[in-house]
Design an enzyme around this catalytic site. Structure first.
Site, short mmCIF file in Angstrom:
data_model
loop_
_atom_site.label_atom_id
_atom_site.label_comp_id
_atom_site.label_asym_id
_atom_site.label_seq_id
_atom_site.Cartn_x
_atom_site.Cartn_y
_atom_site.Cartn_z
N GLU A 261 -4.57 -1.75 9.18
CA GLU A 261 -4.28 -0.22 9.54
C GLU A 261 -5.60 0.82 9.48
O GLU A 261 -5.68 0.54 9.15
CB GLU A 261 -3.29 -0.03 8.14
CG GLU A 261 -2.09 -1.39 7.79
CD GLU A 261 -0.95 -0.53 7.29
OE1 GLU A 261 -1.02 0.94 6.13
OE2 GLU A 261 0.00 -1.32 7.00
N HIS A 279 3.01 3.35 8.29
CA HIS A 279 2.95 3.07 6.96
C HIS A 279 3.31 3.96 6.08
O HIS A 279 3.52 5.33 5.20
CB HIS A 279 1.34 2.52 6.06
CG HIS A 279 1.91 1.72 5.42
ND1 HIS A 279 0.72 0.87 4.61
CD2 HIS A 279 2.55 2.09 3.88
CE1 HIS A 279 1.51 0.22 3.44
NE2 HIS A 279 2.48 1.08 3.14
#
Length: 529
Positions: A261, A279
């Protein structure tokens, strides 16, 4: 008398400060300014942080008065929990602050996939009006598979009940009775993948769940399948997902979490049948405020010397020094127990035999439950919420003490009944001046194995040449066997072998060894501190 100093190192809601109340000297510091943070910590009794402030061993050492590190959120990646524990510093977080937000996001992904909402929005804003291009499907009367019935998975199920869908779930640690209460049919993972029109994932990422949904699962799925992961990155094999979406083997996917990420350079970004969010599971005003208020209350309790529900590294209350060494041992026995369980739990007995029976050992029951549930649920497991997790799953728990112990000064045992009718037991003890943690019994087989990070437990029929077979398989795979003990009751009968290895063992290798020696049980146990 001076008020205890509470240091707020990041921006938190006004409600957080209100929840602390007037009994503390509340100070602020920029937690990302390392010099300022280290200068402020020596006077702090507690520090409240979010995700940007790193409370590592250096910071904990600087906080000579520090009693509590409070993370206003779920994850603890920015807190050195072992260093805090060694220093006697309590670490608390807000494990339930984002459960509603995460559940609602997953449902948002399901609806967005079903009705092409992001694409239709982009098209309309581009001045187009192509209604037929975005003909979707209803959730009504579809089969929705939920992988994981922990707190978030349960919330998702409760909210989906109103859509008139058929709900099925895969969770080997939930009893059929509990699932029935939720109106859900428990099925195997294969059955879930084959039957589902939609799948939503709500499990922790562990060695066992990494890549749980891969090419094999997509090959069994309906072409109409839409799958959502708002849990942890890597539970879906991203390469296999890309191939399934690219080839239209499945209809669509929604991801809020990724292996890396942000997922810069991922081929998933090129696809038009996937919805991606950065997220956002905990990114609501309500979740952020709940997190701040929750940890503020925990700080009040901790600095007042009371029980802290969300402490992740200590059990609230006074623990006798003689009992304390048994806590990490019991947690590790719980992990071994969980790793050996092949079906869900029907009941648990925590047995304490020997001199410890003269003490209050209730914390050891909590430690056992924490060890059992930590590898198998998505929530952060604490000594206080572990009994609740058992209760939610309909698993009764008993604490049994007996002053008599034949072979060792103290023996700690976890004994469980499983829903398939089998029994499982694991026992351990502490030996010598250094209080070495050892496993001394598994399912009635006597062993004496120092607890290490990686173990392999095998059950097979005793016969010549077996050790050479699996020794060669592991050796060829560069898996070093650091220790081995074999226990049996009769020659030529069942034998239980416990290996200590220096590194994790690939799943495929375990299956190869299992077939080679015709093992009835072949499990890898990974122990975390």
């Amino acid at each position: 008398m001076a008020k205890p100093v509470v240091l707020i190192a990041e921006e938190l809601s006004p409600a957080t400060v209100e929840a602390l109340g007037p009994d503390f000297d509340v100070r602020k510091v920029d937690g990302t300014d390392r010099t300022a943070l280290l200068s402020a910590l020596p006077e702090a009794d507690a520090i409240l942080i979010r995700s940007a402030t790193h409370v590592d061993a250096e910071a904990i050492a600087a906080g000579t008065k520090l009693k509590v590190v409070a993370r206003a959120g779920v994850g603890l990646d920015n807190v050195d929990v072992p260093a805090a524990t060694s220093a006697g510093v309590m670490v608390v977080n807000a494990p339930t602050s984002n459960v509603v937000s995460a559940a609602e996001l997953a449902i948002g992904h399901l609806l967005a996939l079903a009705r092409y909402i992001p694409d239709a929005n982009a098209s309309a804003k581009a001045g187009e009006w192509k209604r037929s291009r975005f003909t979707g499907v209803e959730l009504f009367e579809k089969t929705i598979g939920i992988v994981g019935l922990g707190r978030i998975g349960t919330l998702v199920a409760q909210r989906l009940a109103g859509f008139g869908a058929t709900l099925i779930a895969y969770d080997p640690y939930v009893t059929p009775a509990r699932a029935q209460q939720l109106g859900i049919a428990l099925v195997s993972l294969d059955e879930l993948v084959e039957q589902a029109d939609f799948i939503t994932i709500h499990i922790p990422k562990t060695p066992e769940t990494t890549g749980l949904i891969s090419a094999d699962e997509f090959a069994k799925a309906k072409p109409s399948l839409r799958i959502v992961n708002a849990s942890r990155g890597g539970i879906i094999d991203e390469d296999a997902l890309y191939a399934a979406l690219k080839s239209k083997r499945i209809a669509g996917a929604g991801l809020d979490v990724f292996v890396s990420e942000p997922p810069t350079g991922s081929p998933l970004l090129e696809l038009d049948n996937i919805i991606l969010t950065p997220h956002l599971g905990a990114s609501t005003d309500e979740a952020q405020e709940k997190a701040g208020v929750s940890v503020a209350r925990s700080v009040r309790l901790a600095l007042g010397g009371e029980l802290v529900p969300d402490a992740v590294n200590v059990a609230g209350g006074v623990i006798d020094p003689y009992v304390r060494p048994g806590i990490p041992l019991m947690e590790k026995l719980g992990q071994v127990f969980s790793g050996l369980a092949v079906s869900s739990l029907a009941g648990i007995d925590v047995e304490i035999r020997g001199e410890l029976a003269d003490y209050d050992v209730s914390v050891l029951k909590l430690a056992a439950l924490k060890g059992i549930f930590s590898p198998i649920v998505s929530e952060q497991v604490s000594y206080v919420n572990a009994p609740l997790l058992a209760e939610q799953r309909g698993v009764p728990v008993r604490l049994i003490t007996d002053k008599e112990s034949d072979e060792y000064r103290n023996v700690l045992t976890i004994r469980g009944a499983l829903t398939d009718g089998t029994q499982l037991s694991v026992s351990g003890t502490l030996t010598g001046p250094k209080q070495i943690e050892k496993i001394v019994e598994i399912n009635g087989y006597d062993v004496e194995v120092p607890i290490a990070k990686h173990h392999i437990v095998m059950l097979y029929t005793d016969r010549p040449g077996i050790v050479a077979v699996y020794g060669k398989e592991f050796g060829d795979a560069a898996i070093n066997i650091a220790g081995m003990q074999i226990a049996r009751r009769t020659a030529g009968g069942p034998a239980l072998s416990v290996l200590t290895v220096d590194s994790p063992v690939p799943e495929g290798l375990l299956e190869t060894v299992r077939v080679a020696i015709d093992a009835k049980l072949m499990r890898e146990i990974d122990i975390t501190d």
